[in-house]
Motif scaffolding. Structure first.
Motif, short mmCIF file in Angstrom:
data_model
loop_
_atom_site.label_atom_id
_atom_site.label_comp_id
_atom_site.label_asym_id
_atom_site.label_seq_id
_atom_site.Cartn_x
_atom_site.Cartn_y
_atom_site.Cartn_z
N ASP A 1 13.87 -38.40 4.23
CA ASP A 1 15.25 -38.72 3.86
C ASP A 1 15.69 -40.08 4.40
OD1 ASP A 1 15.42 -38.15 6.54
OD2 ASP A 1 17.00 -36.64 6.35
N ASP A 2 14.73 -40.93 4.68
CA ASP A 2 14.97 -42.26 5.24
C ASP A 2 14.35 -43.31 4.32
OD1 ASP A 2 15.49 -44.12 7.62
OD2 ASP A 2 13.33 -44.33 7.34
N ASP A 3 15.10 -44.36 4.00
CA ASP A 3 14.63 -45.38 3.07
C ASP A 3 13.31 -46.02 3.51
OD1 ASP A 3 16.61 -46.05 0.77
OD2 ASP A 3 17.88 -45.71 2.50
N LYS B 1 5.81 -44.43 2.34
CA LYS B 1 5.09 -43.38 1.61
C LYS B 1 4.69 -43.89 0.22
CE LYS B 1 3.80 -39.05 0.96
NZ LYS B 1 2.80 -38.40 1.80
N ALA B 2 5.60 -44.54 -0.47
CA ALA B 2 5.31 -45.08 -1.80
C ALA B 2 4.19 -46.11 -1.73
CB ALA B 2 6.57 -45.70 -2.41
N ARG B 3 4.25 -47.00 -0.75
CA ARG B 3 3.21 -48.02 -0.60
C ARG B 3 1.85 -47.39 -0.26
NH1 ARG B 3 7.45 -50.87 2.19
NH2 ARG B 3 6.48 -50.26 4.16
N SER C 1 7.78 -35.56 -1.92
CA SER C 1 7.81 -35.95 -0.51
C SER C 1 9.16 -36.50 -0.05
CB SER C 1 6.75 -37.01 -0.23
OG SER C 1 5.47 -36.55 -0.56
N VAL C 2 10.01 -36.86 -1.00
CA VAL C 2 11.28 -37.51 -0.64
C VAL C 2 12.46 -36.76 -1.27
CG1 VAL C 2 10.18 -39.77 -0.47
CG2 VAL C 2 11.27 -39.11 -2.61
N THR C 3 13.66 -37.08 -0.78
CA THR C 3 14.85 -36.48 -1.36
C THR C 3 15.06 -37.02 -2.78
OG1 THR C 3 16.31 -38.24 -0.54
CG2 THR C 3 15.97 -36.32 0.92
#
Length: 88
Positions: A6-8, A14-16, A57-59
Motif C-alpha cells: 500500500d506504499d507507492d 515490485k513493478a520494476r 500484490s498491490v492495492t
C-alpha cells in the motif's frame, strides 16, 4: 501469503522487479519481437502474467497508477534502445 503493498515506492519496486524478470528470462524473444514490430503480441502472455501478479500484490489504488506499464517500458523496452529496428 505476503501482505498487500500500500506504499507507492514499494509498488514501484515490485513493478520494476517483475518487469526485470520478464527482460531477464526473455531477452532473445524481446529482441526478435522488437525487430519484427510484434512486441506486444509476442510477449502478451508474459506481460499479462506479470500484470496479474502486480495487481494481486498491490492495492487497487496503486494498480491504477500504471506503475507496471511504466516498468515494462523502463526495464524491458528501453534497455533495447541500441537495437537496430525500424520501429525507432
Amino acid at each position: 501469503m505476503a501482505a498487500i503493498i500500500d506504499d507507492d515506492k514499494r509498488a514501484q519496486r515490485k513493478a520494476r522487479a517483475i518487469a526485470s524478470d520478464i527482460y531477464l528470462y526473455n531477452k532473445a524473444k524481446i529482441e526478435e519481437s522488437l525487430k519484427s514490430d510484434s512486441f506486444f503480441e509476442d510477449l502478451s502472455e508474459f506481460i499479462t502474467e506479470g500484470r496479474d501478479l502486480f495487481r494481486s500484490s498491490v492495492t487497487p489504488e496503486l494498480f491504477k497508477k500504471n506503475y507496471f506499464d511504466r516498468a515494462i517500458v523502463d526495464r524491458v523496452i528501453k534497455p533495447m534502445a541500441a537495437l537496430k529496428t525500424d520501429i525507432w
